[in-house]
Design a protein around this motif. Sequence first.
Motif, PDB file in Angstrom:
ATOM      1  N   ALA A 286      35.207  41.673  43.349  1.00  0.00           N
ATOM      2  CA  ALA A 286      34.898  40.308  42.906  1.00  0.00           C
ATOM      3  C   ALA A 286      33.697  40.262  41.958  1.00  0.00           C
ATOM      4  O   ALA A 286      33.768  39.603  40.905  1.00  0.00           O
ATOM      5  CB  ALA A 286      34.681  39.399  44.107  1.00  0.00           C
ATOM      6  N   PRO A 287      32.561  40.927  42.262  1.00  0.00           N
ATOM      7  CA  PRO A 287      31.444  40.908  41.311  1.00  0.00           C
ATOM      8  C   PRO A 287      31.805  41.537  39.966  1.00  0.00           C
ATOM      9  O   PRO A 287      31.333  41.094  38.915  1.00  0.00           O
ATOM     10  CB  PRO A 287      30.357  41.723  42.031  1.00  0.00           C
ATOM     11  CG  PRO A 287      30.677  41.572  43.479  1.00  0.00           C
ATOM     12  CD  PRO A 287      32.174  41.560  43.541  1.00  0.00           C
ATOM     13  N   MET A 288      32.649  42.567  39.990  1.00  0.00           N
ATOM     14  CA  MET A 288      33.094  43.189  38.745  1.00  0.00           C
ATOM     15  C   MET A 288      33.919  42.197  37.930  1.00  0.00           C
ATOM     16  O   MET A 288      33.731  42.043  36.720  1.00  0.00           O
ATOM     17  CB  MET A 288      33.936  44.434  39.081  1.00  0.00           C
ATOM     18  CG  MET A 288      34.301  45.295  37.898  1.00  0.00           C
ATOM     19  SD  MET A 288      35.330  46.692  38.430  1.00  0.00           S
ATOM     20  CE  MET A 288      34.216  47.520  39.571  1.00  0.00           C
ATOM     21  N   ALA A 289      34.827  41.494  38.602  1.00  0.00           N
ATOM     22  CA  ALA A 289      35.668  40.509  37.926  1.00  0.00           C
ATOM     23  C   ALA A 289      34.837  39.357  37.365  1.00  0.00           C
ATOM     24  O   ALA A 289      35.154  38.809  36.303  1.00  0.00           O
ATOM     25  CB  ALA A 289      36.725  39.979  38.892  1.00  0.00           C
ATOM     26  N   ASP A 290      33.767  38.988  38.064  1.00  0.00           N
ATOM     27  CA  ASP A 290      32.941  37.856  37.652  1.00  0.00           C
ATOM     28  C   ASP A 290      32.186  38.108  36.345  1.00  0.00           C
ATOM     29  O   ASP A 290      31.652  37.166  35.749  1.00  0.00           O
ATOM     30  CB  ASP A 290      31.928  37.503  38.745  1.00  0.00           C
ATOM     31  CG  ASP A 290      32.585  36.804  39.920  1.00  0.00           C
ATOM     32  OD1 ASP A 290      33.702  36.285  39.757  1.00  0.00           O
ATOM     33  OD2 ASP A 290      31.977  36.782  41.012  1.00  0.00           O
ATOM     34  N   GLN A 291      32.118  39.354  35.901  1.00  0.00           N
ATOM     35  CA  GLN A 291      31.423  39.665  34.662  1.00  0.00           C
ATOM     36  C   GLN A 291      32.369  39.741  33.467  1.00  0.00           C
ATOM     37  O   GLN A 291      31.936  40.039  32.351  1.00  0.00           O
ATOM     38  CB  GLN A 291      30.659  40.989  34.802  1.00  0.00           C
ATOM     39  CG  GLN A 291      29.525  40.915  35.804  1.00  0.00           C
ATOM     40  CD  GLN A 291      28.597  42.108  35.720  1.00  0.00           C
ATOM     41  OE1 GLN A 291      28.325  42.632  34.644  1.00  0.00           O
ATOM     42  NE2 GLN A 291      28.100  42.553  36.862  1.00  0.00           N
ATOM     43  N   ILE A 292      33.650  39.444  33.690  1.00  0.00           N
ATOM     44  CA  ILE A 292      34.641  39.517  32.609  1.00  0.00           C
ATOM     45  C   ILE A 292      35.176  38.105  32.379  1.00  0.00           C
ATOM     46  O   ILE A 292      35.928  37.580  33.193  1.00  0.00           O
ATOM     47  CB  ILE A 292      35.781  40.481  32.966  1.00  0.00           C
ATOM     48  CG1 ILE A 292      35.205  41.870  33.290  1.00  0.00           C
ATOM     49  CG2 ILE A 292      36.804  40.573  31.830  1.00  0.00           C
ATOM     50  CD1 ILE A 292      36.231  42.850  33.845  1.00  0.00           C
ATOM     51  N   PRO A 293      34.779  37.442  31.283  1.00  0.00           N
ATOM     52  CA  PRO A 293      35.137  36.027  31.078  1.00  0.00           C
ATOM     53  C   PRO A 293      36.632  35.739  31.192  1.00  0.00           C
ATOM     54  O   PRO A 293      37.021  34.731  31.794  1.00  0.00           O
ATOM     55  CB  PRO A 293      34.622  35.752  29.656  1.00  0.00           C
ATOM     56  CG  PRO A 293      33.473  36.702  29.493  1.00  0.00           C
ATOM     57  CD  PRO A 293      33.890  37.942  30.225  1.00  0.00           C
ATOM     58  N   ALA A 294      37.490  36.597  30.653  1.00  0.00           N
ATOM     59  CA  ALA A 294      38.933  36.347  30.712  1.00  0.00           C
ATOM     60  C   ALA A 294      39.443  36.376  32.145  1.00  0.00           C
ATOM     61  O   ALA A 294      40.364  35.633  32.505  1.00  0.00           O
ATOM     62  CB  ALA A 294      39.679  37.374  29.872  1.00  0.00           C
ATOM     63  N   ILE A 295      38.842  37.218  32.974  1.00  0.00           N
ATOM     64  CA  ILE A 295      39.231  37.284  34.388  1.00  0.00           C
ATOM     65  C   ILE A 295      38.776  36.027  35.112  1.00  0.00           C
ATOM     66  O   ILE A 295      39.522  35.414  35.872  1.00  0.00           O
ATOM     67  CB  ILE A 295      38.633  38.532  35.060  1.00  0.00           C
ATOM     68  CG1 ILE A 295      39.131  39.823  34.381  1.00  0.00           C
ATOM     69  CG2 ILE A 295      38.944  38.535  36.552  1.00  0.00           C
ATOM     70  CD1 ILE A 295      40.595  40.097  34.571  1.00  0.00           C
ATOM     71  N   VAL A 296      37.535  35.611  34.873  1.00  0.00           N
ATOM     72  CA  VAL A 296      36.994  34.415  35.520  1.00  0.00           C
ATOM     73  C   VAL A 296      37.846  33.196  35.187  1.00  0.00           C
ATOM     74  O   VAL A 296      38.169  32.377  36.054  1.00  0.00           O
ATOM     75  CB  VAL A 296      35.532  34.185  35.092  1.00  0.00           C
ATOM     76  CG1 VAL A 296      35.011  32.864  35.646  1.00  0.00           C
ATOM     77  CG2 VAL A 296      34.648  35.335  35.574  1.00  0.00           C
ATOM     78  N   ALA A 297      38.246  33.091  33.928  1.00  0.00           N
ATOM     79  CA  ALA A 297      39.040  31.943  33.490  1.00  0.00           C
ATOM     80  C   ALA A 297      40.396  31.899  34.179  1.00  0.00           C
ATOM     81  O   ALA A 297      40.961  30.823  34.385  1.00  0.00           O
ATOM     82  CB  ALA A 297      39.229  31.988  31.977  1.00  0.00           C
ATOM     83  N   GLY A 298      40.915  33.063  34.549  1.00  0.00           N
ATOM     84  CA  GLY A 298      42.243  33.119  35.143  1.00  0.00           C
ATOM     85  C   GLY A 298      42.274  33.111  36.652  1.00  0.00           C
ATOM     86  O   GLY A 298      43.347  33.099  37.244  1.00  0.00           O
ATOM     87  N   ARG A 299      41.103  33.141  37.306  1.00  0.00           N
ATOM     88  CA  ARG A 299      41.078  33.189  38.758  1.00  0.00           C
ATOM     89  C   ARG A 299      41.297  31.807  39.346  1.00  0.00           C
ATOM     90  O   ARG A 299      40.861  30.802  38.791  1.00  0.00           O
ATOM     91  CB  ARG A 299      39.753  33.762  39.246  1.00  0.00           C
ATOM     92  CG  ARG A 299      39.641  35.264  39.011  1.00  0.00           C
ATOM     93  CD  ARG A 299      38.279  35.801  39.371  1.00  0.00           C
ATOM     94  NE  ARG A 299      38.013  35.685  40.793  1.00  0.00           N
ATOM     95  CZ  ARG A 299      36.875  36.085  41.355  1.00  0.00           C
ATOM     96  NH1 ARG A 299      35.930  36.608  40.606  1.00  0.00           N
ATOM     97  NH2 ARG A 299      36.692  35.965  42.647  1.00  0.00           N
ATOM     98  N   SER A 300      41.977  31.763  40.473  1.00  0.00           N
ATOM     99  CA  SER A 300      42.262  30.483  41.110  1.00  0.00           C
ATOM    100  C   SER A 300      41.019  29.958  41.819  1.00  0.00           C
ATOM    101  O   SER A 300      40.101  30.703  42.148  1.00  0.00           O
ATOM    102  CB  SER A 300      43.411  30.622  42.115  1.00  0.00           C
ATOM    103  OG  SER A 300      43.040  31.468  43.174  1.00  0.00           O
ATOM    104  N   ARG A 301      40.990  28.658  42.068  1.00  0.00           N
ATOM    105  CA  ARG A 301      39.812  27.997  42.623  1.00  0.00           C
ATOM    106  C   ARG A 301      39.458  28.518  44.010  1.00  0.00           C
ATOM    107  O   ARG A 301      38.293  28.608  44.374  1.00  0.00           O
ATOM    108  CB  ARG A 301      40.063  26.493  42.673  1.00  0.00           C
ATOM    109  CG  ARG A 301      38.830  25.671  42.955  1.00  0.00           C
ATOM    110  CD  ARG A 301      39.152  24.187  42.896  1.00  0.00           C
ATOM    111  NE  ARG A 301      39.744  23.830  41.611  1.00  0.00           N
ATOM    112  CZ  ARG A 301      40.287  22.638  41.341  1.00  0.00           C
ATOM    113  NH1 ARG A 301      40.311  21.710  42.285  1.00  0.00           N
ATOM    114  NH2 ARG A 301      40.792  22.379  40.160  1.00  0.00           N
TER     115      ARG A 301
END
Length: 202
Positions: A106-121
């Motif tokens: 999760a912390p790794m994903a949080d540093q990638i804008p495209a991943i953050v934009a695509g994650r569900s709430r």
Amino acid sequence: SSSMKLTGRPPKTDLTLAEWCGRYVRRGAQQTWSIEDNPPLKALYLDDCQAAGDTPGMVVMKGAQTRASVYTMLKALWRTQRWTLNQGYYLPDQALAWAFSGERFAPMADQIPAIVAGRSRDDTDNKQVRRIGDCLVYFQWMGGKASKEALPLDAIVFDEVHAMLLRDVEIAMERLSGNDAYRWQDFISTAGYPDADIDRLF
């Protein structure tokens, strides 16, 4: 492994893993990812055999603290940006699966804008299932029957294979049996006993 033909949907991007990491992955607030950061893994990041359809499987027998798990997690994230698929990330026990999901993935994903934009709430608190756009990454463990038998998957990572029973690995691999598009299998582990676990797969 025998060659295979990818029959799934067209890729959403043509970037290889190394190209995608170089463009989007950050190490901290300012430092960009570089393939030169960890020379022992350079060949892995550059290997595009699975995406090219040459082979479904990769077995990595490694030393301790080589950041190979970072490689497999980045590979799982990259796949969500390139294809529409569901992945399973298997670890020996539930505690380790939750730690990998919550404290590393999760912390790794949080540093990638495209991943953050695509994650569900509701993804933030769900350590077992990470939804990224139209893809799912399931963090599973080898102890429960349901975790090995209930999920249809397109790709599986087995991390720390030396602490798994091969029969459990084989049961989990059946999650790929109904898939005619990808069926990717990655096995990664520090070395165990000769002719056992990761050494036998290698």
